[in-house]
Enzyme design. Structure first.
Site, PDB file in Angstrom:
ATOM      1  N   GLN A  48      22.379 110.830 -57.269  1.00  0.00           N
ATOM      2  CA  GLN A  48      20.633 110.580 -56.679  1.00  0.00           C
ATOM      3  C   GLN A  48      20.104 110.802 -57.285  1.00  0.00           C
ATOM      4  O   GLN A  48      18.881 110.175 -56.813  1.00  0.00           O
ATOM      5  CB  GLN A  48      21.285 111.279 -54.959  1.00  0.00           C
ATOM      6  CG  GLN A  48      20.659 110.664 -54.289  1.00  0.00           C
ATOM      7  CD  GLN A  48      20.995 108.728 -53.646  1.00  0.00           C
ATOM      8  OE1 GLN A  48      20.175 108.012 -54.208  1.00  0.00           O
ATOM      9  NE2 GLN A  48      22.123 108.259 -53.769  1.00  0.00           N
ATOM     10  N   HIS A  92      17.692 109.082 -59.798  1.00  0.00           N
ATOM     11  CA  HIS A  92      17.283 108.039 -59.261  1.00  0.00           C
ATOM     12  C   HIS A  92      16.031 107.551 -59.406  1.00  0.00           C
ATOM     13  O   HIS A  92      15.051 106.487 -60.220  1.00  0.00           O
ATOM     14  CB  HIS A  92      17.775 106.950 -57.889  1.00  0.00           C
ATOM     15  CG  HIS A  92      18.257 106.093 -57.489  1.00  0.00           C
ATOM     16  ND1 HIS A  92      18.747 104.777 -58.019  1.00  0.00           N
ATOM     17  CD2 HIS A  92      19.875 106.688 -57.421  1.00  0.00           C
ATOM     18  CE1 HIS A  92      19.572 104.268 -58.216  1.00  0.00           C
ATOM     19  NE2 HIS A  92      20.687 105.340 -57.539  1.00  0.00           N
ATOM     20  N   ASP A 133      27.785 102.159 -54.632  1.00  0.00           N
ATOM     21  CA  ASP A 133      27.064 101.667 -56.116  1.00  0.00           C
ATOM     22  C   ASP A 133      27.676 100.689 -56.171  1.00  0.00           C
ATOM     23  O   ASP A 133      26.697 100.012 -56.128  1.00  0.00           O
ATOM     24  CB  ASP A 133      26.506 102.980 -56.905  1.00  0.00           C
ATOM     25  CG  ASP A 133      25.379 104.059 -55.546  1.00  0.00           C
ATOM     26  OD1 ASP A 133      25.627 103.927 -54.628  1.00  0.00           O
ATOM     27  OD2 ASP A 133      24.824 104.865 -56.377  1.00  0.00           O
ATOM     28  N   HIS A 168      10.782  74.513 -12.900  1.00  0.00           N
ATOM     29  CA  HIS A 168      12.302  74.424 -13.422  1.00  0.00           C
ATOM     30  C   HIS A 168      12.660  74.482 -12.369  1.00  0.00           C
ATOM     31  O   HIS A 168      13.663  73.497 -11.892  1.00  0.00           O
ATOM     32  CB  HIS A 168      11.713  75.533 -13.899  1.00  0.00           C
ATOM     33  CG  HIS A 168      11.437  77.040 -15.267  1.00  0.00           C
ATOM     34  ND1 HIS A 168       9.867  76.070 -15.228  1.00  0.00           N
ATOM     35  CD2 HIS A 168      12.358  77.206 -15.968  1.00  0.00           C
ATOM     36  CE1 HIS A 168       9.852  76.659 -15.798  1.00  0.00           C
ATOM     37  NE2 HIS A 168      10.770  77.539 -16.805  1.00  0.00           N
TER      38      HIS A 168
END
Lengths: 445, 445
Positions: free
Chosen positions: A254, A257, A356, A415
């Site tokens: 991680q 990255h 991943d 309505h």
């Protein structure tokens, strides 16, 4: 890697939404493409990508795609196809059906589920051009049934004209038939509003730099966009039984990255904490991206000590990490108490890179605590639902009085009259009275 | 009501995102509540609502809710309960299950579906306080399984302190147990960031004025928000067989909402066009809200002539109306070609108010063309999904080489090593080589 008590760690992370200057610049680009179409698109492409194109050259040709296949290694293509098949299989399980509820009185209610018609996928150029992300964005849209999936990507890679062949192959493998060499905020604007060469889409997804992210925010409303990703995160919840070599390797995967990535180990085991800390140092220096991993680990990494696994899960739930690995004696037994995590990896063989790249679940996952309320990219992101109401005469005569009561209470006489004209016509004025009587009886009963 | 050819009508509508001053004001309010909590919340409540409260008075008491029941008419309560039951039944059909895919090699993939933990529902004060909207926001969250649903609503109604009893009853009937007398941007900020008295939520939904809408945009990211609604719209697609009295009444029921509302009839029948135009005039003057309906019809209403029903459907699909009524000889036969519409009402008895109040489908529906890519409020809006990956040893040994190939191609060596350390440890270095060999064999085959 620093070791501290979980209570001492600040979970809050700031989100980057661009400087006022960046926002201003993006607004200008979007407006230019919106009002001047291809002309602006080509000017901006020359300005930002240093590539001069005619409108006719925007679209990537079949010849280029075929040529790209000749440039990628067979083992890459094999791996890509294996990943594609798994991603497709996982997302196929998410497909949903329209449904109808046919009631005894003849009323039909339902939900009509349809794919979006046209989706644009942004693929960044340069080093951030990840074939795996092409698969993760395109395949869910395709499984949803989106008939037109368009890819846009900058016309130059690392300063040289041309699109990374691996990206072209990944897009072709995923089934994209329409690709344009255009990037940046101008590409997002073209997808949102359309130009002479590029038809507008219903949704834009895919990662990009800050200008791409800001452009997506700017066009949101005219089209749908995916969520804006923050830096990647992993939390590993581990006990004594975890292998410190695995834990350290996963934290580092991680951390490599980018400098903003966050790698957190949460454990009640002081021994594991110490061992992982040492192991991270040992493995880190061997990585090609050691400088990035170093900064990530020092700035955003931590080993958090907790009193128990249950206390660790509370930290996880407050953190709502993008990725959570559970490396404990019995990981499945903890699943029920994990409330917030984008993707949950259980056991020693479920290293994050498995997800991943290959297992099938999507690798585009909510970051920055947003797993509290959002989900990994999935098939539902590419469908829309329409409500269906086919009321029967019998049902209208039965329910008309209630409807009029509610409408009149809200001061919406028009309505009420839309119902009343029907009751009068269908059964005469008497029916209106009868319906009112029924209501009164209902109350007394 | 003006009659024109469909081609002459401009479908584009502008969306209102507030003035810079309004945005600035909202930012200040949100920041004040975020940093100063209750103190700011009470100050702003005094300033904007003219009501002085202590923190202890923010929460609505059970006594007040019980007292509200004594103030609403029995026929209102009956109608409300009927509507609630229908809304609940319709939304129950949308509930989803977590799923697992247990593979022969021992790998388990899945999707864990969980409700959000805490949701805030904004209910406007004054004339816009619609009990029906309380049901439409709360019930889907409740059906999704959200354990904590909180309502906020301004402490004064029409200048007088106190909350509309109909709103309190609607919330109580829908199952809300936690209600606060606080409104405006300050209420949104309190829900997003929490104060001493109000715990933060994961998602904020419900309509409000421009300040509420801008505040929701401002806090998005810290929490999820629902989509921002534009003015209400109806398109009626009708042929010769439609009753002009019904069509006119339905167009007017939309027009009476507000001046910005849009009512469009699309028809190949010139006779119907003429008759509806006359009928709209006849019915309009009889409405209590005639002035509003007049302006809406004149500014945003139109009768559009088309060559055929199929041409009419193309107009509908480009428009992507919030509400679509189909009043033709065989409405169900057209369902398959309706690509874009938030809610579809088929046949003469499915007047829009049937869906607004009672049938069960949600009345919070995408406006302004966004039905192209979004959906009415539904149970999915209150869940989140987590991916689940429990890879087996066998699967990792089998797929490891592919995963490493893809990771290394993307320049993420740390990702590859997270796999490699496992292959080495599980089966010795030989396994890494064997896996690589397998890949090569796979290529040749």
């Amino acid at each position: 890697m620093r070791i501290m008590r979980a209570e001492q760690f600040n979970l809050a992370r700031e989100v980057e939404y661009g400087t006022p200057e960046q926002n201003e610049s993006v607004r200008g680009i979007v407006e230019a493409v919106r009002t001047r179409g291809d002309e602006a698109l080509l000017e901006l492409t020359e300005q930002f990508d240093g590539v001069q194109l005619s409108a006719a050259q925007l679209r990537v040709t079949d010849e280029e795609i075929n040529a790209a296949y000749d440039r990628v290694e067979p083992d890459f293509l094999d791996a890509l196809r294996g990943a594609s098949a798994n991603i497709r299989a996982y997302h196929e399980r998410q497909r949903r059906q329209s449904w109808m509820d046919v009631q005894p009185d003849g009323t039909v209610l339902g939900q009509v589920i349809r794919p979006l018609k046209r989706v644009g996928v942004y693929v960044p150029g340069g080093k951030a051009a990840y074939p795996s992300s092409v698969l993760m964005n395109v395949i869910p849209a395709q499984v949803a049934g989106v008939p037109e999936i368009v890819m846009v990507t900058p016309p130059a890679t690392g300063g040289k004209p041309g699109i990374d062949p691996y990206i072209l192959v990944a897009a072709a493998e995923a089934g994209v038939k329409e690709m344009y060499r255009v990037g940046g905020a101008q590409a997002v604007a073209a997808l949102a509003y359309g130009t002479e060469s590029i038809a507008p889409v219903d949704k834009i997804c895919g990662p990009g730099n800050i200008f791409v992210a800001l452009a997506k925010r700017a066009v949101f409303g005219a089209v749908d966009i995916d969520s804006l990703a923050g830096p990647s995160e992993i939390a590993v919840l581990a006990d004594d039984t975890a292998d410190p070599v695995y834990v350290a390797a996963d934290l580092l995967s991680q951390a490599e990255h980018d400098e903003m990535a966050s790698s957190i180990l949460i454990t009640p085991s002081e021994r594991l904490a110490e061992e992982v800390s040492v192991e991270v140092e040992r493995q880190l220096v061997l990585l090609p991206r050691a400088a990035i991993a170093r900064e990530s680990i020092d700035r955003h990494g931590a080993i958090l000590l907790v009193d128990s696994l249950q206390a660790g899960i509370e930290v996880v739930n407050r953190m709502a990490p993008e990725h959570l690995e559970v490396l404990t004696a019995d990981p499945m037994s903890l699943l029920g108490s994990i409330e917030n995590a984008g993707a949950i990896f259980l056991g020693p063989y479920s290293s994050e890179p498995v997800g991943d790249y290959f297992a099938g679940p999507n690798h585009i996952i909510p970051t920055n605590g947003t797993a509290r309320f959002s989900s990994p990219v999935n098939v539902d992101d590419f469908i829309k639902k329409s409500s269906l109401i086919s009321y029967s005469r019998e049902a209208l005569l039965r329910d008309g009085a209630h409807i009029m009561t509610l409408a009149r209470h809200e001061g919406l006489e028009g309505h009420a009259r839309a119902i009343e004209v029907r009751l009068e016509k269908e059964a005469g004025a008497a029916a209106v009275d009868a319906a009112a009587q029924q209501t009164i009886k209902g109350k007394k009963a």
